[in-house]
Design an enzyme around this catalytic site. Structure first.
Site, PDB file in Angstrom:
ATOM      1  N   GLY A  49       4.373 -13.394 -51.355  1.00 48.77           N
ATOM      2  CA  GLY A  49       4.429 -14.579 -50.490  1.00 48.77           C
ATOM      3  C   GLY A  49       3.057 -15.107 -50.116  1.00 48.77           C
ATOM      4  N   GLU A  95       6.673  -8.936 -57.081  1.00 46.45           N
ATOM      5  CA  GLU A  95       8.071  -8.824 -56.636  1.00 46.45           C
ATOM      6  C   GLU A  95       8.943  -8.010 -57.577  1.00 46.45           C
ATOM      7  OE1 GLU A  95       6.246 -11.553 -56.355  1.00 46.45           O
ATOM      8  OE2 GLU A  95       6.596 -12.453 -54.393  1.00 46.45           O
ATOM      9  N   GLU A  97       2.015 -17.144 -52.954  1.00 47.03           N
ATOM     10  CA  GLU A  97       2.838 -18.364 -52.926  1.00 47.03           C
ATOM     11  C   GLU A  97       2.353 -19.336 -51.849  1.00 47.03           C
ATOM     12  OE1 GLU A  97       6.350 -15.754 -52.852  1.00 47.03           O
ATOM     13  OE2 GLU A  97       7.191 -17.124 -54.344  1.00 47.03           O
ATOM     14  N   ALA A 131       5.299 -11.022 -48.430  1.00 55.51           N
ATOM     15  CA  ALA A 131       6.356 -10.971 -47.424  1.00 55.51           C
ATOM     16  C   ALA A 131       6.382  -9.550 -46.871  1.00 55.51           C
ATOM     17  CB  ALA A 131       7.691 -11.323 -48.057  1.00 55.51           C
TER      18      ALA A 131
END
Ligand code: COA
Length: 261
Positions: free
Chosen positions: A112, A135, A115, A67
């Site tokens: 992300g 994270e 993911e 992200a």
């Protein structure tokens, strides 16, 4: 077809390749990119010309490096919930679209980005790929499905090792723990993803959709519910033209020509 600023879609032979294209930021997923991905996945799910999807990143360095930390740094708690939900919804759409999805992981797949790869059904990794959920190093946890999908793929122990340490692993290690299906030289990652997807796409499209449904539902429910679902989907397939064609082709010693009905 829509115009997208942060992603590109290339179509050929029933395949659509979705390329996350912000190479100057290692393809990091800002909110705009997530929205474009969600829109693209919705468009591809409904496009009958598209029978399977490849997801990859632009360039040779990164699949997706996570992200966008510049955006994350400004969020408050409510924004955090909304941001997480938006990413989760986009990736869930991809996972549940009923068409096979292969990740061609061509470099860093972090946060992300990892993911996104986890939401794909198969993962082909370049030998320079690196996987990680860093994270916790930033004081948060994976928010786009990582805590849910990673333990289902590699088991709780390995998932917790990655989530709690935040350390990256190599493509080779990812292969050893069952996180990726194959590791190939960087130059071959896209072609290998295409070959694997083409092999899948030779099979009956309705059967593929039901196979995805059966596997996912059984992981979401218990053994008896899963077996029940399998029996019903198996029975349902007996009503399809694809089953008649697949079995007739075998008996007549010719390749099958499926209509997807
Ligand atoms: N969000 C925003 N920008 C990112 C990013 C991310 N997740 N990952 C990389 N970038 C940007 C860098 O800030 C840099 O931008 P700049 O040139 O404007 O400074 C550019 O992409 C290139 O990255 P850089 O860090 O210079 O490359 P590197 O080869 O030194 O390191 C990584 C590569 C992947 C190890 C490093 O970029 C990294 O750790 N990224 C963050 C990974 C992460 O924590 N992701 C999870 C987020 S929840």
């Amino acid at each position: 077809m829509s115009d997208y600023s942060n992603i590109r879609i290339e179509r050929a032979d029933g395949r659509a390749t979705v390329i996350v294209a912000r190479p100057e930021k290692l393809n990091a997923l800002n909110a705009e990119t997530i929205d474009q991905l969600r829109h693209a996945f919705d468009e591809l799910a409904r496009d009958p010309q598209v029978r399977g999807i490849i997801v990859t990143g632009e360039g040779e360095k990164a699949f997706v490096a996570g992200a966008d930390i510049g955006e994350l740094a400004r969020m408050g708690p409510i924004d955090g919930i909304d941001l997480s939900r938006r990413g989760q919804d986009a990736f869930r759409l991809l996972e549940r679209m009923g068409k096979p999805v292969v990740a061609a992981v061509n470099g860093y797949a972090l946060g992300g980005g990892m993911e996104l790869a986890l939401a794909c059904h198969l993962r082909i990794a370049a030998d320079n790929a690196r996987f990680g959920l860093p994270e916790v190093k930033l004081g948060v946890i994976p928010g786009y499905g990582g805590t849910v999908r990673l333990p289902r793929i590699v088991g709780r122990g390995m998932a917790l090792e990655m989530i709690l340490t935040g350390e990256m692993i190599t493509a080779q290690r990812a292969h050893e723990v069952g996180l990726v299906n194959r590791v190939v030289p960087q130059a071959e990652v896209q072609a290998t993803a295409e070959q694997v997807l083409d092999t899948i796409l030779k099979n009956g499209p309705v059967a593929l959709r039901m196979a995805l449904e059966a596997v996912d539902r059984s992981l979401e429910t218990g053994i008896d519910e899963g077996l029940d679902m399998e029996a019903h989907l198996f029975g349902l397939l007996a009503s399809t033209e694809d089953m008649k064609e697949g079995m007739a082709a075998f008996l007549e010693k010719r390749p099958a020509s499926f209509s997807g009905r």
